[in-house]
Write a protein that holds these residues in place. Structure first.
Motif, mmCIF file in Angstrom:
data_model
loop_
_atom_site.group_PDB
_atom_site.id
_atom_site.type_symbol
_atom_site.label_atom_id
_atom_site.label_comp_id
_atom_site.label_asym_id
_atom_site.label_seq_id
_atom_site.Cartn_x
_atom_site.Cartn_y
_atom_site.Cartn_z
ATOM 1 N N PRO A 1 -22.378 60.339 -10.808
ATOM 2 C CA PRO A 1 -21.586 61.578 -10.700
ATOM 3 C C PRO A 1 -20.395 61.628 -11.641
ATOM 4 N N ASP A 2 -19.741 60.500 -11.858
ATOM 5 C CA ASP A 2 -18.562 60.485 -12.716
ATOM 6 C C ASP A 2 -18.899 60.953 -14.132
ATOM 7 N N SER A 3 -20.135 60.719 -14.553
ATOM 8 C CA SER A 3 -20.576 61.112 -15.887
ATOM 9 C C SER A 3 -21.018 62.569 -15.930
ATOM 10 N N GLY B 1 -21.235 64.373 -19.369
ATOM 11 C CA GLY B 1 -21.559 63.156 -20.105
ATOM 12 C C GLY B 1 -22.971 62.649 -19.926
ATOM 13 N N GLY B 2 -23.853 63.445 -19.328
ATOM 14 C CA GLY B 2 -25.224 63.005 -19.125
ATOM 15 C C GLY B 2 -25.395 62.231 -17.833
ATOM 16 N N GLU B 3 -26.632 61.854 -17.542
ATOM 17 C CA GLU B 3 -26.946 61.242 -16.245
ATOM 18 C C GLU B 3 -26.426 59.816 -16.114
ATOM 19 N N ASN B 4 -26.483 59.013 -17.160
ATOM 20 C CA ASN B 4 -25.935 57.655 -17.156
ATOM 21 C C ASN B 4 -26.252 56.912 -15.849
ATOM 22 N N PRO B 5 -27.536 56.696 -15.494
ATOM 23 C CA PRO B 5 -27.909 56.127 -14.188
ATOM 24 C C PRO B 5 -27.224 54.784 -13.907
ATOM 25 N N GLN B 6 -26.806 54.614 -12.653
ATOM 26 C CA GLN B 6 -26.117 53.397 -12.222
ATOM 27 C C GLN B 6 -26.637 52.973 -10.848
ATOM 28 N N TRP B 7 -26.607 51.663 -10.592
ATOM 29 C CA TRP B 7 -27.000 51.150 -9.280
ATOM 30 C C TRP B 7 -25.988 51.557 -8.225
ATOM 31 N N LEU B 8 -26.512 51.838 -7.036
ATOM 32 C CA LEU B 8 -25.683 52.289 -5.916
ATOM 33 C C LEU B 8 -25.822 51.299 -4.761
ATOM 34 N N TYR B 9 -24.704 50.944 -4.156
ATOM 35 C CA TYR B 9 -24.680 49.957 -3.072
ATOM 36 C C TYR B 9 -23.960 50.517 -1.846
ATOM 37 N N SER B 10 -24.340 50.007 -0.669
ATOM 38 C CA SER B 10 -23.522 50.188 0.528
ATOM 39 C C SER B 10 -22.610 48.972 0.621
#
Length: 220
Positions: free
Chosen positions: A171-173, A178-187
């Motif tokens: 979301p920050d991207s 700034g495009g999707e820039n996929p990142q790992w998500l953790y709890s």
């Protein structure tokens, strides 16, 4: 963004008081406001994260004084003007005064079911997840001037990874184009006393969903 919208853990705002038998909409205009906002997303005018950022950018005195859909209405007004989809003179007049700006796509009646279904934001990971379940991590003490999903109350504090939620659009991207820039998500689970000190209830924990760029390894 360190705005008034991020008030988790702050004193002075009282308890959340649910409205008994709350209706879906308190007035007809709220339903129309929801429909208009959904339509703008469906035609690709902006992403969901750009929309969230649009509300976060409201001045504190405006944000706190507006109802839920009041914020949505003002966000809609500000964003259509900023993108040249309508002019302030047209909003004041209540009808079009200028030639329409071409859109990425049109919304048809057949598209309506799609606008009411949340799409998948899961993506292929650019690399293996850095952290695993049970790892101790510290939420970075960041203060970006733009949209972020990392709440202020967690920044600088140590928690434990309790689940890996896959790789997703960052979301920050997308909030800043700034495009999707996929990142790992953790709890990530935090002890209440870690977040709010020794006076907090020792039996309570708080879990948040945190993207990998928000986190750094913490020593055991």
């Amino acid at each position: 963004m360190d705005g008034v919208h991020d008030m988790g853990g702050m004193h002075g705002f009282g308890k959340v008081e649910p409205e008994a038998n709350e209706p879906v909409f308190h007035a007809p205009w709220e339903g129309r406001c929801l429909a208009l906002n959904r339509a703008m997303g469906a035609i690709g005018a902006w992403t969901i994260d750009e929309g969230r950022a649009g509300i976060e950018e409201l001045p504190p005195e405006v944000y706190l004084a507006r109802s839920y859909y009041g914020k949505w209405a003002l966000r809609l007004q500000n964003m259509v003007v900023a993108r040249g989809l309508a002019g302030t003179d047209e909003l004041a007049a209540g009808h079009a005064l200028h030639a329409a700006k071409p859109l990425k796509r049109k919304l048809t009646v057949a598209d309506i079911p799609r606008t009411l279904t949340r799409g998948s934001f899961g993506r292929q990971g650019p690399a293996p997840a850095r952290f695993g379940v049970g790892d101790r991590v510290r939420a970075k003490n960041i203060h970006p001037a733009t949209h972020t999903r990392l709440p202020r109350y967690a920044r600088g504090h140590v928690g434990m990874i309790e689940a890996i939620r896959g790789c997703h659009v960052f979301p920050d991207s997308t909030a800043v184009g700034g495009g999707e820039n996929p990142q790992w998500l953790y709890s990530v689970r935090f002890e209440a006393r870690e977040l709010w000190g020794e006076s907090a209830d020792p039996t309570l924990t708080v879990s948040i969903e945190a993207f990998e760029p928000y986190l750094e390894a913490a020593p055991r």
